[in-house]
Design an enzyme around this catalytic site. Structure first.
Site, mmCIF file in Angstrom:
data_model
loop_
_atom_site.group_PDB
_atom_site.id
_atom_site.type_symbol
_atom_site.label_atom_id
_atom_site.label_comp_id
_atom_site.label_asym_id
_atom_site.label_seq_id
_atom_site.Cartn_x
_atom_site.Cartn_y
_atom_site.Cartn_z
ATOM 1 N N GLY A 110 0.785 -1.225 0.000
ATOM 2 C CA GLY A 110 0.000 0.000 0.000
ATOM 3 C C GLY A 110 0.814 1.272 0.000
ATOM 4 O O GLY A 110 0.279 2.353 0.202
ATOM 5 N N HIS A 111 2.130 1.192 -0.258
ATOM 6 C CA HIS A 111 3.006 2.363 -0.170
ATOM 7 C C HIS A 111 3.375 2.836 -1.565
ATOM 8 O O HIS A 111 4.436 2.517 -2.085
ATOM 9 C CB HIS A 111 4.267 2.019 0.628
ATOM 10 C CG HIS A 111 3.998 1.606 2.031
ATOM 11 N ND1 HIS A 111 4.951 1.021 2.842
ATOM 12 C CD2 HIS A 111 2.882 1.707 2.795
ATOM 13 C CE1 HIS A 111 4.436 0.776 4.034
ATOM 14 N NE2 HIS A 111 3.174 1.175 4.021
ATOM 15 N N TYR A 112 2.491 3.604 -2.194
ATOM 16 C CA TYR A 112 2.725 4.099 -3.548
ATOM 17 C C TYR A 112 2.746 5.619 -3.487
ATOM 18 O O TYR A 112 1.800 6.246 -3.006
ATOM 19 C CB TYR A 112 1.621 3.651 -4.509
ATOM 20 C CG TYR A 112 0.987 2.315 -4.193
ATOM 21 C CD1 TYR A 112 1.762 1.163 -4.079
ATOM 22 C CD2 TYR A 112 -0.388 2.207 -3.998
ATOM 23 C CE1 TYR A 112 1.177 -0.058 -3.785
ATOM 24 C CE2 TYR A 112 -0.973 0.985 -3.712
ATOM 25 C CZ TYR A 112 -0.191 -0.145 -3.602
ATOM 26 O OH TYR A 112 -0.767 -1.351 -3.313
#
Length: 584
Positions: free
Chosen positions: A504-506
């Site tokens: 979820g780290h974009y």
């Protein structure tokens, strides 16, 4: 024909941490604010009494469906990108609260070095240390300037923590004491201390005690129930927007929240270089509305912020061939090049690994940022080495066994049971750099249900990812051996990015900086060329630091809220641009 609504002071797109903070702060300041959220009107009460690994961990019930709205992905510029449709490959937050409803809670500030990474790298090692493929740039803000905003977010979130021995000395104590130390965490701390490292308890967005934040929102002590990641909190014990900034905003009559409001365009007057509002679709009725506003704040997920600017033809699209343009530039994030380390199997140890919390863990930062000498290393930057006790689920995450175990049969069952309580995993959360060849643009082929192009991600590993990953795995193996594991297995590193956008780290694409030639927004996240448009969230990260992003996103949102309030009074660009051609 869209229905035009009454004008407001500020319209905010997205109701996660970024949108919730901006909405709450401006509502408290007396501004008329409308918050638009594409998803449903989630509330804290929706998760009370709900503990269901199948629904949340396996079926991703509170994530955005990828059937109609997703991204396309490719490694090379000359490839045809394909849509990401499988939920296990990419999880995007949905509904009010956004991705932070299902965040684990790990809380780190970025380091002074990371905010000034280009200038400090050159100062210590020389410009030749920076690889040719890397778009390395400073953030246009220093750690000292960020600190009061970190403090404000930490107080709002009620973070439970203790001082990292290597971090800058804090001006403010953590709002709450650290979470409990478990036997597995003590083992990690003892082993790393014996190696001469500096262990500490990870700061957590999980409450170590009952807490009331400065806005009067109350959170309860964590029960260590293990349902943090990919699930909303059953006990109101996790720092998320549903427990903090969203209810704060809703207490004010001058704030209105509209859900199922899918914003499709920023309304933009090109002649005046001003945003005049947004156009959105009410997804329950299909009606289109125009919401005029003096200030537009895009505070959605990084993908959405980028796509809305591109669909609205605002800003210059980045072109990898010419290396010019800023929208879509420096797309980055922690994917499968990060979170690799070592797993250890212990013959004579047992721990209650089914008890846990999202950020119940210990870490060392001796290999973070520039805390170690990179002179003879073939990479720059670093990250934390962590051991977490999330709490195992019954379906999948408790099934650990050595790699030479058969994948079925009696021996498989024996080894699975043997190590159910006796296997630990540590990993390195390495920095993720930006490169000229990694960027976002609109896909020429695939469209959403409204006929708008999907966002296309072009991403492959650059020169830093493999060396730093190898270094991190080696350090994790060393620590696991010091912990006394009988079997230690290193995580295999991928040869190339495999289109699994896990974690979820974009971030990136609408990055901040001091130079308009290499950044889209200034240090208040105000667009350089559209003074009344602020783009808030992880999209502003020029690089992805060696830690989890949420605290920095929250801190930047508080600074952006301050900027919006200033703009409403001054109606001008808040920062004087600087030309730094060496940043390109």
């Amino acid at each position: 024909m869209a229905t035009e609504l009454d004008k407001v002071d500020v319209v905010v797109v997205g109701m996660g941490w970024s949108g919730g903070i901006v909405s709450a702060e401006l509502a408290k300041a007396g501004k008329n604010v409308v918050g638009l959220e594409k998803g449903h009107n989630a509330k804290r009460s929706d998760y009370i009494g709900v503990k269901d690994e199948l629904r949340f961990d396996n079926r991703f019930e509170i994530m955005q469906s990828l059937k109609g709205d997703t991204i396309t992905s490719r490694n090379e510029i000359d490839e045809t990108a394909l849509p990401i449709r499988t939920m296990k490959d990419m999880q995007l937050g949905a509904d009010v609260g956004g991705a932070s409803v299902h965040w684990a809670g790990a809380t780190y500030r970025y380091w002074p070095y990371e905010f000034e990474i280009r200038s400090q790298t050159i100062e210590r090692y020389g410009e030749d240390k920076i690889p040719d493929d890397m778009n390395l740039q400073d953030w246009g803000i220093t750690y000292e300037e960020m600190e009061p905003y970190y403090e404000k977010w930490e107080k709002t979130a009620g973070i439970s923590g203790e001082q990292d021995p290597l971090a800058p000395e804090r001006k403010m104590e953590w709002p709450n004491p650290p979470l409990n130390e478990t036997p597995s965490l003590k083992l990690f701390k003892d082993a790393t201390a014996e190696l001469g490292l500096h262990p500490f308890q990870i700061a957590a967005g999980n409450m170590s005690q009952n807490y009331e934040n400065p806005d009067g929102e109350k959170l309860n002590a964590c029960m260590y129930c293990s349902f943090c990641t990919r699930a909303g909190c059953d006990f109101d014990a996790k720092s998320d927007p549903l427990a903090t900034v969203v209810p704060t905003a809703l207490r004010h009559d001058n704030f209105e929240l509209r859900t199922r409001a899918n914003v499709r365009r920023v309304l933009y007057n090109e002649d005046d270089q001003r945003a005049t509002g947004v156009m959105y679709v009410d997804e329950q009725t299909g009606e289109e509305f125009e919401q005029p506003a003096d200030v537009v704040v895009l505070a959605a997920f990084a993908f959405t912020n980028n796509r809305l600017l591109m669909l609205s033809d605002i800003g210059e699209q980045y072109d990898p061939e010419t290396r010019e343009g800023v929208i879509g530039r420096n797309f980055n994030g922690q994917y499968n090049s990060a979170f690799h380390g070592a797993i250890g199997y212990f013959e004579n140890e047992k721990w209650n690994l089914y008890m846990g919390a999202g950020a119940l863990g210990a870490a060392v930062n001796d290999y973070a940022a520039d805390n170690f000498d990179h002179t003879d290393l073939d990479f720059i930057g670093g990250g934390a080495i962590e051991l977490r006790q999330y709490g195992f689920g019954a379906i999948s995450s408790s099934n650990n066994y050595p790699s030479d175990t058969p994948s079925w049969g009696a021996e498989y069952k024996k080894q699975s049971l043997k190590y159910a309580y006796s296997a630990l995993h540590i990993w390195y959360t390495s920095i993720a750099m930006s490169y000229w060849h990694n960027y976002l643009d609109l896909d020429p082929t695939y469209k959403d249900e409204y006929g708008d192009p999907l966002l296309r991600a072009t991403y492959k590993f650059g020169s830093n990812e493999r060396p730093i990953g190898k270094f991190g795995v080696e350090k994790c193996v060393e620590i696991m051996e010091a912990m006394g594991a009988d079997i230690v297995e290193a995580d295999p590193l991928p040869d190339e990015f495999d289109h699994v956008y896990a974690g979820g780290h974009y971030t990136g694409g609408v990055v901040m900086g001091a130079d308009p030639e290499t950044s889209a927004v200034n240090s208040y996240l105000q667009m350089w060329d559209v003074d009344n448009l602020f783009v808030v969230g992880g999209s502003a990260f020029p690089q992805f630091g060696g830690h989890h992003p949420t605290p920095t996103i929250g801190a930047l949102a508080y600074r952006a809220a301050e900027g919006v309030e200033r703009y409403l009074e001054e109606e001008e660009q808040l920062v004087e641009p600087q030309t730094e051609s060496s940043n390109s």
